[in-house]
Design a protein around this motif. Structure first.
Motif, PDB file in Angstrom:
ATOM      1  N   THR A   1       0.821  -1.219   0.000  1.00 49.86           N
ATOM      2  CA  THR A   1       0.000   0.000   0.000  1.00 49.86           C
ATOM      3  C   THR A   1       0.850   1.261   0.000  1.00 49.86           C
ATOM      4  OG1 THR A   1      -0.135   0.147   2.430  1.00 49.86           O
ATOM      5  CG2 THR A   1      -1.821  -1.183   1.299  1.00 49.86           C
ATOM      6  N   GLY A   2       2.120   1.131   0.356  1.00 50.30           N
ATOM      7  CA  GLY A   2       2.988   2.292   0.441  1.00 50.30           C
ATOM      8  C   GLY A   2       2.908   3.029   1.765  1.00 50.30           C
ATOM      9  N   LYS A   3       2.022   2.589   2.638  1.00 47.02           N
ATOM     10  CA  LYS A   3       1.914   3.205   3.970  1.00 47.02           C
ATOM     11  C   LYS A   3       3.043   2.671   4.865  1.00 47.02           C
ATOM     12  CE  LYS A   3      -2.397   4.741   3.070  1.00 47.02           C
ATOM     13  NZ  LYS A   3      -2.885   6.128   3.175  1.00 47.02           N
ATOM     14  N   PRO A   4       3.506   3.462   5.847  1.00 48.75           N
ATOM     15  CA  PRO A   4       4.476   2.928   6.804  1.00 48.75           C
ATOM     16  C   PRO A   4       3.865   1.749   7.570  1.00 48.75           C
ATOM     17  CG  PRO A   4       4.291   5.317   6.993  1.00 48.75           C
ATOM     18  CD  PRO A   4       3.176   4.874   6.105  1.00 48.75           C
ATOM     19  N   VAL A   5       4.638   0.679   7.714  1.00 44.94           N
ATOM     20  CA  VAL A   5       4.144  -0.529   8.378  1.00 44.94           C
ATOM     21  C   VAL A   5       4.997  -0.807   9.614  1.00 44.94           C
ATOM     22  CG1 VAL A   5       3.754  -3.010   8.205  1.00 44.94           C
ATOM     23  CG2 VAL A   5       3.232  -1.510   6.258  1.00 44.94           C
ATOM     24  N   VAL A   6       4.328  -0.917  10.769  1.00 45.70           N
ATOM     25  CA  VAL A   6       4.958  -1.312  12.024  1.00 45.70           C
ATOM     26  C   VAL A   6       4.519  -2.739  12.320  1.00 45.70           C
ATOM     27  CG1 VAL A   6       5.151  -0.870  14.492  1.00 45.70           C
ATOM     28  CG2 VAL A   6       4.931   1.052  12.877  1.00 45.70           C
ATOM     29  N   LEU A   7       5.462  -3.662  12.348  1.00 44.40           N
ATOM     30  CA  LEU A   7       5.155  -5.055  12.680  1.00 44.40           C
ATOM     31  C   LEU A   7       5.297  -5.243  14.182  1.00 44.40           C
ATOM     32  CD1 LEU A   7       4.571  -8.011  12.125  1.00 44.40           C
ATOM     33  CD2 LEU A   7       6.975  -8.310  11.464  1.00 44.40           C
ATOM     34  N   VAL A   8       4.180  -5.537  14.846  1.00 46.43           N
ATOM     35  CA  VAL A   8       4.182  -5.904  16.260  1.00 46.43           C
ATOM     36  C   VAL A   8       4.167  -7.421  16.308  1.00 46.43           C
ATOM     37  CG1 VAL A   8       2.901  -5.826  18.427  1.00 46.43           C
ATOM     38  CG2 VAL A   8       3.061  -3.781  16.993  1.00 46.43           C
ATOM     39  N   LEU A   9       5.274  -7.983  16.745  1.00 43.57           N
ATOM     40  CA  LEU A   9       5.501  -9.418  16.614  1.00 43.57           C
ATOM     41  C   LEU A   9       5.168 -10.158  17.902  1.00 43.57           C
ATOM     42  CD1 LEU A   9       6.692 -11.667  14.757  1.00 43.57           C
ATOM     43  CD2 LEU A   9       8.895 -11.229  15.884  1.00 43.57           C
ATOM     44  N   PHE A  10       4.245 -11.088  17.815  1.00 47.47           N
ATOM     45  CA  PHE A  10       3.931 -12.004  18.907  1.00 47.47           C
ATOM     46  C   PHE A  10       4.723 -13.285  18.690  1.00 47.47           C
ATOM     47  CE2 PHE A  10       0.390  -9.145  18.872  1.00 47.47           C
ATOM     48  CZ  PHE A  10      -0.166  -9.162  20.144  1.00 47.47           C
ATOM     49  N   THR A  11       5.528 -13.660  19.668  1.00 49.73           N
ATOM     50  CA  THR A  11       6.315 -14.878  19.517  1.00 49.73           C
ATOM     51  C   THR A  11       6.865 -15.334  20.855  1.00 49.73           C
ATOM     52  OG1 THR A  11       8.187 -15.914  18.363  1.00 49.73           O
ATOM     53  CG2 THR A  11       8.464 -13.623  19.013  1.00 49.73           C
ATOM     54  N   GLY A  12       7.073 -16.631  20.981  1.00 49.25           N
ATOM     55  CA  GLY A  12       7.737 -17.190  22.151  1.00 49.25           C
ATOM     56  C   GLY A  12       9.086 -17.759  21.818  1.00 49.25           C
ATOM     57  N   ARG A  13       9.580 -17.481  20.640  1.00 47.36           N
ATOM     58  CA  ARG A  13      10.881 -17.997  20.186  1.00 47.36           C
ATOM     59  C   ARG A  13      11.465 -17.047  19.151  1.00 47.36           C
ATOM     60  NH1 ARG A  13       7.591 -22.100  17.836  1.00 47.36           N
ATOM     61  NH2 ARG A  13       8.851 -23.820  18.647  1.00 47.36           N
ATOM     62  N   PRO A  14      12.755 -17.151  18.851  1.00 42.34           N
ATOM     63  CA  PRO A  14      13.286 -16.442  17.690  1.00 42.34           C
ATOM     64  C   PRO A  14      12.611 -16.948  16.416  1.00 42.34           C
ATOM     65  CG  PRO A  14      15.070 -17.185  19.106  1.00 42.34           C
ATOM     66  CD  PRO A  14      13.818 -17.851  19.598  1.00 42.34           C
ATOM     67  N   LEU A  15      12.273 -16.050  15.542  1.00 46.69           N
ATOM     68  CA  LEU A  15      11.698 -16.405  14.247  1.00 46.69           C
ATOM     69  C   LEU A  15      12.649 -15.976  13.131  1.00 46.69           C
ATOM     70  CD1 LEU A  15       7.956 -15.319  14.700  1.00 46.69           C
ATOM     71  CD2 LEU A  15       8.950 -17.592  14.999  1.00 46.69           C
ATOM     72  N   THR A  16      12.487 -16.571  11.970  1.00 49.18           N
ATOM     73  CA  THR A  16      13.259 -16.151  10.800  1.00 49.18           C
ATOM     74  C   THR A  16      12.497 -15.003  10.131  1.00 49.18           C
ATOM     75  OG1 THR A  16      12.172 -17.899   9.510  1.00 49.18           O
ATOM     76  CG2 THR A  16      14.324 -18.396  10.455  1.00 49.18           C
ATOM     77  N   LEU A  17      13.102 -13.832  10.116  1.00 49.19           N
ATOM     78  CA  LEU A  17      12.404 -12.601   9.748  1.00 49.19           C
ATOM     79  C   LEU A  17      13.166 -11.816   8.678  1.00 49.19           C
ATOM     80  CD1 LEU A  17      11.615 -11.499  13.422  1.00 49.19           C
ATOM     81  CD2 LEU A  17       9.966 -12.474  11.799  1.00 49.19           C
ATOM     82  N   THR A  18      13.850 -12.495   7.791  1.00 52.27           N
ATOM     83  CA  THR A  18      14.682 -11.799   6.805  1.00 52.27           C
ATOM     84  C   THR A  18      13.853 -10.886   5.913  1.00 52.27           C
ATOM     85  OG1 THR A  18      16.213 -13.660   6.821  1.00 52.27           O
ATOM     86  CG2 THR A  18      16.421 -12.088   5.017  1.00 52.27           C
TER      87      THR A  18
END
Length: 752
Positions: A527-544
């Motif tokens: 969409t071109g809008k600024p995106v803030v990812l609020v991440l829910f997790t209980g472990r490290p994730l692969t986020l490349t």
């Protein structure tokens, strides 16, 4: 009849409590039959929360006949009193011990342990345990199966969420803080402290393939240097009990491993407390191939496992084993004595109903004060991983689209092992943002389910929790989300794992955000809008991909009862994020295990960009992680000077002070976790490239510079050699300071 039983009990012990503990227990044990002694070793479940398929039966009958030593997963003063009254009807009226999995809070839920570890704040962590103890004891509980201090370097293992991460030094500090929080000064004079249980002893976090309950195999030198320190620290802090792990060690399951439970724990470390199996851990040795129920029960008691959790192998076979000479009465006596000693220390012989106060239960659980602390603890656990162009903090007058399957999902705020939470009390992200700045205009849409596949979605919804699955198609939800996003100035995407995608029996081979959620995120970015990812997790994730494409990334773990309010506090800048990762985030699963304290090979990679033939590296990815251990950003910026020492030589009698100046060069006041690492340049055995040896969390106002000092002595340079002797080796050490394990500056120090 109930009242009479209670009065008779109180008539018996009054005269004996001027005596010391040993004499009291000796006198009691002389009156006990073998069957009653074995009964004290039987730990049954009350059924409120279980971690296996077995459920205890005929519990009331067994209590009356003296066949139960303790109950776990039963709570509430009325229920606990009723069960204790049944024990008062047994021949010797020995009180029951009541336990519960109080892992990261009781009714007031704090961040999952991996999240709490990200605060690097020992006072906060100790306080969280103290509040949990106050609430749990008000509800009748005197024993918690916590802290879990397993070192974990494989994020595929679901129980990493219950751990403090990958580092033995940080893990040791946290384990000791948790014990102090639960147990206070260890006297148990007050009815607001409870007995801690260090678990899982030992090495459970090193299970092969990251698969739960799996085999563990490692050298003794690695055990002593890397995996055992947190257990030892928690025991040295006075923990009253220890739980055996499911895995094997040197080919012998921990529950029957005499070297582990007797030679190491009791003889070498001097532990005097109670040991307990994990849930049906005795019985499960049959599947390991160690014999039938009688055989494995005999092996467990001889090894030093005092209590049998749920399986009742002890109750049903030890008497026979004594008759056949396979177990001695002395071995049963030793275990029984430790169970009775725990009850004595907790004050249960003096007052079996010590933890049965309706008044405390009504006034001390889930209060305004505990909720305020939960909000503070959550905010301090968050780790800001990216903040391009200062998208965060949000401005009060911005229109915000809040999108994702975890936006308004009360059941998934607390995370795994929050067995006593009231999920209806959890504050969701949407609720928290709506509680925020009054000028903020907020739009919302679900956008996706946790998984597109219904079966995978069901797998992510255990322990009575749901994911709130929407029956609409992926396309319908995505189109709605994009339309909502277009109305906003900024998009907050609440994505990641559901609460039960981590925790026990929640191992994953792929530790990415589920593909359908990533497709939603890609559409939002488009969409071109600024995106803030609020991440829910209980472990490290692969986020490349996520790291490369979103504008900001805030890892909130599973933040507990006040999750939504705490996230709003950070997103709008009321709280400046200060968390640092207690575990490494890999680029992909192929790098696992990946941790900062690795050793060099004989052909190490140079560290320059690109692949190097005949060096230890990959064809298709660098050796470096996506986010290193200790990493975390702030809304402000910090500049570090090079470290300096007050002398170039350290000796056994002369410690060294290491000093580094840290300046806040940004626009906000903030907290910074200053980290100190060492490296033994030349040793008799190979050593890690870096080892955390100290850290300090400091508050620095904008424009201010603070001097941070650390004291190193010879013990900080010591490690276990191949002969398992702890000593420091003379020579050159590199001393490194910095904001994380990857970004450090170094000074050299000589040990003479």
């Amino acid at each position: 009849m109930k009242k009479l039983a209670v009065l008779l009990w109180f008539a018996v012990p009054v005269l004996v409590f001027g005596q010391d503990k040993d004499k009291f227990i000796n006198d009691l044990m002389r009156k006990m039959t073998l069957e009653e002694k074995i009964g004290q070793l039987n730990l049954v479940t009350g059924g409120e929360a279980t971690t296996g398929s077995a459920v205890s039966t005929d519990v009331e009958k067994k209590i009356r006949s003296g066949q139960v030593g303790g109950i776990f997963s039963l709570s509430g003063p009325a229920k606990v009193r009723r069960a204790q009254e049944l024990a008062m009807q047994s021949r010797l009226k020995i009180p029951l011990l009541f336990g519960m999995d109080v892992i990261h809070g009781y009714r007031t839920v704090f961040p999952v342990p991996l999240g709490l570890a990200a605060s690097w704040d020992m006072n906060l962590i100790e306080r969280s345990a103290a509040i949990a103890a106050e609430e749990a004891t008000a509800d009748g509980i005197a024993w918690t199966f916590s802290p879990m201090v397993d070192i974990c370097r494989d994020p595929r293992w679901g129980r990493i969420a219950e751990s403090s991460g990958e580092d033995p030094y940080l893990g040791a500090k946290i384990g000791a803080a948790m014990v102090r929080g639960y147990q206070g000064d260890g006297s148990f004079k007050e009815n607001s402290t409870m007995m801690a249980c260090v678990k899982h002893f030992a090495l459970y976090g090193a299970s092969e393939g990251g698969r739960d309950y799996n085999t563990t195999d490692m050298s003794r030198i690695r055990m002593y240097n890397e995996y055992l320190p947190p257990y030892k620290a928690a025991i040295d802090a006075g923990a009253g009990s220890v739980m055996a792990s499911f895995n094997e060690i040197d080919g012998i399951p921990a529950t029957a491993n005499r070297w582990l439970l007797t030679d190491l724990l009791r003889k070498e470390w001097g532990f005097k407390g109670l040991t307990v199996s994990d849930y049906t851990g005795v019985n499960e040795m049959i599947a390991h191939g160690l014999g039938d129920l009688q055989a494995v029960s005999a092996k467990a008691i001889r090894a030093g496992t005092d209590m049998d959790m749920v399986g009742e192998g002890y109750l049903n076979t030890l008497g026979k084993s004594v008759k056949e000479g396979k177990v001695t009465v002395a071995e049963i006596d030793a275990a029984c004595r430790r169970v009775l000693a725990a009850k004595y220390d907790l004050g249960l012989f003096k007052d079996p109903f010590k933890y049965c106060s309706e008044e405390r239960a009504a006034s001390r659980i889930y209060t305004e004060k505990t909720r305020a602390f939960a909000r503070e603890a959550a905010a301090k656990s968050f780790v800001l991983l990216k903040n391009k162009n200062r998208v965060l903090p949000l401005k009060p007058n911005q229109k915000v689209a809040v999108i994702g399957p975890l936006v308004n999902n009360k059941e998934n705020m607390g995370g795994t092992w929050a067995v006593s939470e009231d999920r209806n009390n959890s504050v969701t992200l949407l609720e928290g943002l709506r509680n925020g700045p009054a000028k903020a205009e907020i739009f919302t849409a679900r956008g996706a389910n946790i998984y597109s596949d219904p079966q995978m979605d069901a797998n992510a919804a255990l322990f009575g929790k749901t994911t709130g699955r929407d029956s609409r198609s992926d396309r319908e939800m995505l189109d709605e989300a994009v339309a909502v996003a277009r109305k906003a100035d900024v998009i907050v995407a609440a994505l990641g794992e559901s609460a039960e995608m981590t925790g026990e029996a929640s191992s994953r081979t792929q530790i990415n955000i589920p593909d359908n959620q990533v497709e939603l995120l890609k559409a939002l970015v488009a969409t071109g809008k600024p995106v803030v990812l609020v991440l829910f997790t209980g472990r490290p994730l692969t986020l490349t991909w996520e790291n490369d494409n979103v504008d900001a990334l805030l890892n909130i773990w599973f933040a507990g009862s006040e999750a939504g309010n705490a996230v709003a506090d950070v997103l709008y800048g009321k709280v400046n994020p200060s968390g640092k990762l207690p575990v490494t985030f890999p680029r992909n699963e192929g790098q696992i295990p990946l941790y900062y304290a690795m050793k060099n090979t004989g052909r190490p990679h140079s560290g320059n960009p690109g692949f190097e033939k005949f060096r230890s590296n990959y064809l298709d990815a660098p050796n470096t992680p996506l986010y290193p251990f200790g990493y975390g950003l702030s809304y402000t910026t910090f500049r570090y000077s090079a470290p300096v020492t007050d002398r170039a030589v350290i000796t056994a009698k002369e410690p060294v002070t290491v000093t580094v100046n840290v300046s806040n060069t940004g626009d906000y006041d903030g907290e910074e976790i200053v980290q100190l690492y060492i490296r033994d340049v030349e040793g008799s055995v190979t050593r890690p490239v870096k080892e955390l040896k100290d850290f300090k969390k400091v508050f620095i106002r904008k424009g201010e510079t603070v001097k941070v000092s650390f004291t190193l002595d010879v013990s900080d340079l010591s490690y276990y050699y191949s002969d398992l002797k702890l000593q420091a080796e003379k020579g050159i050490y590199e001393i490194m300071t910095g904001p994380d394990s990857a970004e450090t500056e170094m000074v050299k120090l000589e040990l003479r």
